[in-house]
Design an enzyme around this catalytic site. Structure first.
Site, PDB file in Angstrom:
ATOM      1  CE1 TYR A  27      -4.041   2.678   0.608  1.00 38.64           C
ATOM      2  CE2 TYR A  27      -1.933   3.320   2.132  1.00 38.64           C
ATOM      3  CZ  TYR A  27      -3.226   3.921   1.773  1.00 38.64           C
ATOM      4  OH  TYR A  27      -3.783   4.758   1.771  1.00 38.64           O
ATOM      5  CD  GLU A  28       3.269   2.488   4.721  1.00 37.58           C
ATOM      6  OE1 GLU A  28       4.626   1.652   4.904  1.00 37.58           O
ATOM      7  OE2 GLU A  28       2.948   2.935   5.613  1.00 37.58           O
ATOM      8  CD  GLU A  85       8.203   0.537  13.178  1.00 36.56           C
ATOM      9  OE1 GLU A  85       8.378   0.479  11.825  1.00 36.56           O
ATOM     10  OE2 GLU A  85       8.610   1.599  13.778  1.00 36.56           O
ATOM     11  CE1 TYR A  88      -2.580  -2.407   4.998  1.00 32.92           C
ATOM     12  CE2 TYR A  88      -2.825  -4.195   5.244  1.00 32.92           C
ATOM     13  CZ  TYR A  88      -3.241  -3.318   4.640  1.00 32.92           C
ATOM     14  OH  TYR A  88      -3.856  -3.846   3.189  1.00 32.92           O
ATOM     15  CB  VAL A  89      -7.572  -1.800   8.338  1.00 33.84           C
ATOM     16  CG1 VAL A  89      -8.683  -2.556   8.174  1.00 33.84           C
ATOM     17  CG2 VAL A  89      -7.350  -1.455  10.381  1.00 33.84           C
ATOM     18  N   GLY A  99      -9.477   0.936  12.524  1.00 30.73           N
ATOM     19  CA  GLY A  99      -8.924   1.751  12.807  1.00 30.73           C
ATOM     20  C   GLY A  99      -8.648   2.174  13.799  1.00 30.73           C
ATOM     21  CG  ASN A 126      -1.654   7.030   4.098  1.00 31.15           C
ATOM     22  OD1 ASN A 126      -2.692   6.851   4.219  1.00 31.15           O
ATOM     23  ND2 ASN A 126      -0.503   5.935   4.710  1.00 31.15           N
ATOM     24  CE1 TYR A 132      -3.242   6.085  13.103  1.00 31.21           C
ATOM     25  CE2 TYR A 132      -2.480   7.417  11.225  1.00 31.21           C
ATOM     26  CZ  TYR A 132      -2.889   6.237  12.003  1.00 31.21           C
ATOM     27  OH  TYR A 132      -2.244   5.056  11.617  1.00 31.21           O
TER      28      TYR A 132
END
Length: 162
Positions: A27-28, A85, A88-89, A99, A126, A132
């Site tokens: 994903y990243e 760290e 993730y879902v 999440g 992202n 967040y």
């Protein structure tokens, strides 16, 4: 309706967690970055007297659909800190508050274990940044100008050996 459960990870979850680590890396847009295997997760998280990390998993019908992996660090200004760290879902379970449940579980552990703050990093592109921020997190780089630096690979090797 499927009920999401959040629980502490167990040693036997490490293979599923490693698979989710790969999903996160994909994903990243960094699919070749994870070098760790599930045996290292087992050793570092479950086979030591003082584990290097702790982890929570989100499950539906005992199937792991997400994880949050964190560890403690230290601030000379404030003392004990928790560093998240990974959170993730799996893509098919997003936008179902999984999440949020994982993040709240980590925040509660930080509070309950006497941490001054909970730190984590998010890639600039992202969209999770908004998630967040909606939960009260601040972008430290944006607000205070602190930048995270890293020394690794040949640069670490060169500095350590010269």
């Amino acid at each position: 309706m499927d009920m999401v459960q959040i629980r502490e990870a167990k040693r036997e979850d490490c293979l599923a967690i490693r698979n989710l680590i790969q999903e996160l890396a994909d994903y990243e847009k960094m699919p070749n970055e994870p070098k760790i295997d599930y045996k290292i997760l087992e050793r570092d998280g479950f086979d030591m007297k003082n584990p290097l990390f702790f982890c929570y998993v989100a499950t539906i019908d005992q199937q792991i659909i997400g994880y949050a992996l964190a560890y403690y660090t230290y601030s000379t200004w404030h003392g004990k800190i928790m560093f998240l760290e990974d959170l993730y879902v799996t893509s098919n379970q997003r936008r179902k508050h999984v999440g949020t449940k994982l993040f709240k579980t980590i925040a509660k552990k930080a509070k309950d274990t006497g941490c001054y703050r909970l730190d984590f990093t998010v890639l600039q592109w992202n969209p999770a940044q908004e998630f967040y921020k909606s939960l009260g997190a601040i972008d430290v780089t944006e607000k205070t100008g602190w930048h995270v630096y890293r020394l690794m690979g040949s640069a670490l090797e060169t500095l350590a050996t010269n």
